[in-house]
Scaffold this motif. Structure first.
Motif, PDB file in Angstrom:
ATOM      1  N   UNK A   1      47.104  -3.489  41.403  1.00 24.89           N
ATOM      2  CA  UNK A   1      46.216  -4.706  40.910  1.00 24.89           C
ATOM      3  C   UNK A   1      47.177  -5.955  40.172  1.00 24.89           C
ATOM      4  N   UNK A   2      46.357  -6.924  40.351  1.00 18.43           N
ATOM      5  CA  UNK A   2      46.960  -8.413  40.084  1.00 18.43           C
ATOM      6  C   UNK A   2      46.800  -8.487  38.465  1.00 18.43           C
ATOM      7  N   UNK A   3      47.942  -8.626  38.065  1.00 18.76           N
ATOM      8  CA  UNK A   3      48.018  -8.886  36.490  1.00 18.76           C
ATOM      9  C   UNK A   3      49.013  -7.863  35.896  1.00 18.76           C
ATOM     10  N   UNK A   4      48.838  -7.847  34.531  1.00 20.84           N
ATOM     11  CA  UNK A   4      50.126  -7.179  33.661  1.00 20.84           C
ATOM     12  C   UNK A   4      49.626  -5.600  33.824  1.00 20.84           C
ATOM     13  N   UNK A   5      48.214  -5.352  34.173  1.00 16.29           N
ATOM     14  CA  UNK A   5      47.984  -3.883  33.791  1.00 16.29           C
ATOM     15  C   UNK A   5      47.189  -3.482  35.303  1.00 16.29           C
ATOM     16  N   UNK A   6      47.359  -2.180  35.344  1.00 16.72           N
ATOM     17  CA  UNK A   6      46.854  -1.317  36.397  1.00 16.72           C
ATOM     18  C   UNK A   6      45.522  -0.907  35.758  1.00 16.72           C
ATOM     19  N   UNK A   7      44.246  -1.038  36.619  1.00 17.23           N
ATOM     20  CA  UNK A   7      43.151  -0.603  36.288  1.00 17.23           C
ATOM     21  C   UNK A   7      43.072   1.091  36.179  1.00 17.23           C
ATOM     22  N   UNK A   8      42.671   1.624  35.227  1.00 18.02           N
ATOM     23  CA  UNK A   8      42.728   3.254  34.860  1.00 18.02           C
ATOM     24  C   UNK A   8      41.679   3.621  34.677  1.00 18.02           C
ATOM     25  N   UNK A   9      40.544   3.267  35.129  1.00 21.02           N
ATOM     26  CA  UNK A   9      39.081   3.887  35.059  1.00 21.02           C
ATOM     27  C   UNK A   9      38.038   3.711  34.071  1.00 21.02           C
ATOM     28  N   UNK A  10      36.828   4.040  34.286  1.00 19.98           N
ATOM     29  CA  UNK A  10      35.824   3.663  33.300  1.00 19.98           C
ATOM     30  C   UNK A  10      35.759   4.450  32.029  1.00 19.98           C
ATOM     31  N   UNK A  11      36.688   5.738  32.014  1.00 19.26           N
ATOM     32  CA  UNK A  11      36.744   6.407  30.799  1.00 19.26           C
ATOM     33  C   UNK A  11      37.346   5.586  29.743  1.00 19.26           C
ATOM     34  N   UNK A  12      38.583   4.632  29.969  1.00 23.27           N
ATOM     35  CA  UNK A  12      38.869   3.888  29.029  1.00 23.27           C
ATOM     36  C   UNK A  12      37.832   3.112  28.155  1.00 23.27           C
TER      37      UNK A  12
ATOM     38  N   UNK B   1      38.779  -4.557  33.527  1.00 16.29           N
ATOM     39  CA  UNK B   1      37.423  -3.651  33.674  1.00 16.29           C
ATOM     40  C   UNK B   1      37.328  -3.649  35.292  1.00 16.29           C
ATOM     41  N   UNK B   2      36.535  -2.518  35.481  1.00 21.41           N
ATOM     42  CA  UNK B   2      35.855  -2.036  36.818  1.00 21.41           C
ATOM     43  C   UNK B   2      35.484  -2.963  37.724  1.00 21.41           C
ATOM     44  N   UNK B   3      34.759  -4.420  37.050  1.00 20.73           N
ATOM     45  CA  UNK B   3      34.273  -5.316  37.640  1.00 20.73           C
ATOM     46  C   UNK B   3      35.526  -6.433  38.343  1.00 20.73           C
ATOM     47  N   UNK B   4      36.384  -6.310  37.798  1.00 18.70           N
ATOM     48  CA  UNK B   4      37.420  -7.287  38.211  1.00 18.70           C
ATOM     49  C   UNK B   4      37.780  -7.453  39.484  1.00 18.70           C
ATOM     50  N   UNK B   5      37.841  -8.751  40.143  1.00 21.68           N
ATOM     51  CA  UNK B   5      38.283  -9.003  41.297  1.00 21.68           C
ATOM     52  C   UNK B   5      39.841  -8.826  41.475  1.00 21.68           C
ATOM     53  N   UNK B   6      40.702  -8.615  40.591  1.00 19.75           N
ATOM     54  CA  UNK B   6      41.927  -8.405  40.471  1.00 19.75           C
ATOM     55  C   UNK B   6      42.378  -7.075  40.945  1.00 19.75           C
ATOM     56  N   UNK B   7      41.349  -6.126  40.874  1.00 19.62           N
ATOM     57  CA  UNK B   7      41.694  -4.721  41.312  1.00 19.62           C
ATOM     58  C   UNK B   7      42.000  -4.529  42.969  1.00 19.62           C
ATOM     59  N   UNK B   8      43.146  -4.070  43.183  1.00 15.34           N
ATOM     60  CA  UNK B   8      43.607  -3.900  44.423  1.00 15.34           C
ATOM     61  C   UNK B   8      44.028  -5.098  45.324  1.00 15.34           C
ATOM     62  N   UNK B   9      44.269  -6.328  44.632  1.00 17.95           N
ATOM     63  CA  UNK B   9      44.540  -7.389  45.443  1.00 17.95           C
ATOM     64  C   UNK B   9      45.918  -8.062  45.375  1.00 17.95           C
TER      65      UNK B   9
END
Length: 478
Positions: A460-471, A431-439
């Motif tokens: 991003x940290x984790x198995x998934x790349x953040x892909x935007x709010x539209x999802x 989700x957009x609020x995750x601290x994992x984005x860009x780390x």
């Protein structure tokens, strides 16, 4: 006394009378019996409904019958009478007195459809009243032709693939000199006593747009809101035995098992298992349990298990860009997201660019028998739900973000797009609020994520790349 006897006789006569009025009708607890989706030639669970008489007088059904007879495979029992072939799939003179009821049982074993996908089978149960009125209850189910495997023993080179579902009874055993290949887009449905025992080699060749799916064979529902596919413990999972090496699994979804993947102790100088872009979700035991082996996991999601999501006992294990999330919903006495141990064997464990989180304040556990046993571990560019006091050795924790367990807003849950505990539906993309984005570290992060999407210059940290709010907006709207 005489008047009392006359009144009693009249009362009995009224109770036993049966109307011929067309305004007196039966009432049903449902107008349609739906049996969900099942495989052709496989019996469905039994469903029932009630037939009530609230009309004010007795009603006699001169006939209760299946409209299409034996053409659909529906089996019906009316108030203890089976509507079978010997009776012409009907029964006669069914009496339902005023304020009384009867119960009807319905099952289905459908014939083959000879179609690619599920086909809707329908019939009607007709109640012909003595008044001439015909009432009906609709019977409906979707049935799906499948390939059935019984105690498959792979002794050489064998490949499983195909458009149709493959239903496995008794399990699959891969001999020590054999290789089983499962091609992209294949789905295996395992009965509850079935799993895969690998003594040789297993190759799961899924692709980003054509995952392999390994799941239970119940395709109906436990409750209206809950498919059996969302319930853990539906089948036995996969076990790699001591003689098994060089196994590879790519873009494979394993869910609703007992233990998802178990790797037995073996020679750590050889690779036992490589898992790339795999999901192991909703297990009644461990997600992945590795004992003294060489194993690597990249872009994998290990989530919601009664035991630990990832349990490592000794060996040489590498975890890269994975999501380990422990939110098992069926038991509060659940394990942790990640447990590493050196009890009977030395451990070399490396974890990079991975997200380790869950309900508990501490989702990372480590244990060794004594200080003489090798217990090497290293975390870099990770998000960890564990107290920061564990970082006294800064060499082992590099560029790590520690979740605050005192955060009452539910830090762990907020990483993810969908977290519906009422309906047991989860989406572990960020989700957009995750601290994992860009780390994540761009120099060590894989170029694509679990779904095959390209990671950007600040991965991003984790198995998934953040892909935007539209999802997320699409998930909410649907």
């Amino acid at each position: 006394m005489f008047l009392f006897v006359v009144a009693l006789i009249n009362s009995c006569s009224d109770d036993d009378s049966f109307t011929l009025s067309q305004t007196n009708l039966l009432t049903f607890s449902t107008d349609t019996v739906k049996l969900d989706t099942v495989f052709s030639n496989v019996p469905t669970p039994t469903k029932t409904f009630w037939v009530f008489n609230h009309s004010g007088d007795g009603i006699r059904c001169v006939n209760v019958r299946l409209e299409r007879g034996n053409q659909t495979g529906f089996r019906v029992n009316v108030d203890g009478t089976y509507l079978g072939e010997t009776s012409g799939f009907q029964t006669s003179n069914v009496e339902i007195r005023n304020k009384d009821s009867i119960r009807v049982f319905v099952e289905l074993t459908s014939p083959l459809n000879y179609q690619e996908g599920p086909v809707n089978w329908q019939d009607n149960l007709l109640f012909t009243l003595e008044s001439g009125v015909v009432q009906k209850v609709a019977l409906s189910a979707f049935t799906w032709d499948a390939v059935f495997l019984n105690d498959l023993h792979v002794k050489g080179e064998q490949t499983l693939s195909g458009e149709k579902p493959i239903v496995v009874y008794g399990g699959i055993t891969v001999d020590s000199a054999a290789t089983l290949t499962i091609n992209k887009g294949t789905t295996l449905y395992f009965h509850n006593d079935a799993g895969i025992d690998v003594y040789g080699r297993l190759l799961c060749k899924g692709e980003a747009d054509a995952n392999i799916t390994l799941r239970g064979d119940r395709i109906d529902r436990m409750f209206a809101y809950l498919p059996y596919d969302n319930v853990s413990g539906q089948w036995k999972g996969i076990r790699f035995h001591e003689s098994s090496y060089c196994n590879q699994m790519a873009y494979t979804d394993i869910h609703s098992t007992y233990d998802g993947v178990v790797v037995d102790s073996c020679d750590v100088g050889r690779s036992t298992l490589e898992m790339n872009a795999c999901t192991v979700h909703n297990c009644q035991g461990f997600g992945v349990k590795a004992v003294h082996c060489q194993m690597s996991l990249t872009n994998c999601q290990l989530t919601n298990t009664l035991g630990d999501c990832l349990y490592v006992e000794g060996g040489d294990v590498k975890v890269a860009s994975c999501t380990l999330a422990q939110f098992y919903p069926f038991d509060s006495n659940r394990g942790v997201a990640l447990r590493i141990r050196a009890i009977d064997a030395p451990l070399a464990f490396e974890c990079m660019n991975s997200l380790v989180t869950g309900y508990a304040d501490d989702e990372l556990m480590g244990e060794r028998a004594d200080t003489t046993l090798q217990f090497d571990y290293h975390f870099s560019h990770c998000v960890l739900r564990t107290p920061q006091v564990k970082t006294a050795d800064s060499v082992r924790f590099v560029n790590v973000v520690f979740e605050n367990p005192k955060d009452t807003t539910g830090t762990g849950r907020r990483h993810f797009l969908k977290f519906d505990t009422d309906n047991l539906q989860y989406d572990f993309r960020l989700d957009s609020v995750s601290v994992a984005i860009g780390k994540a570290d761009p120099t060590t992060c894989p170029a694509t994520d679990r779904n095959g999407l390209t990671r950007d210059e600040k991965p991003d940290v984790g198995a998934y790349e953040y892909v935007g709010k539209s999802i997320k907006e699409n998930l909410i709207n649907n």
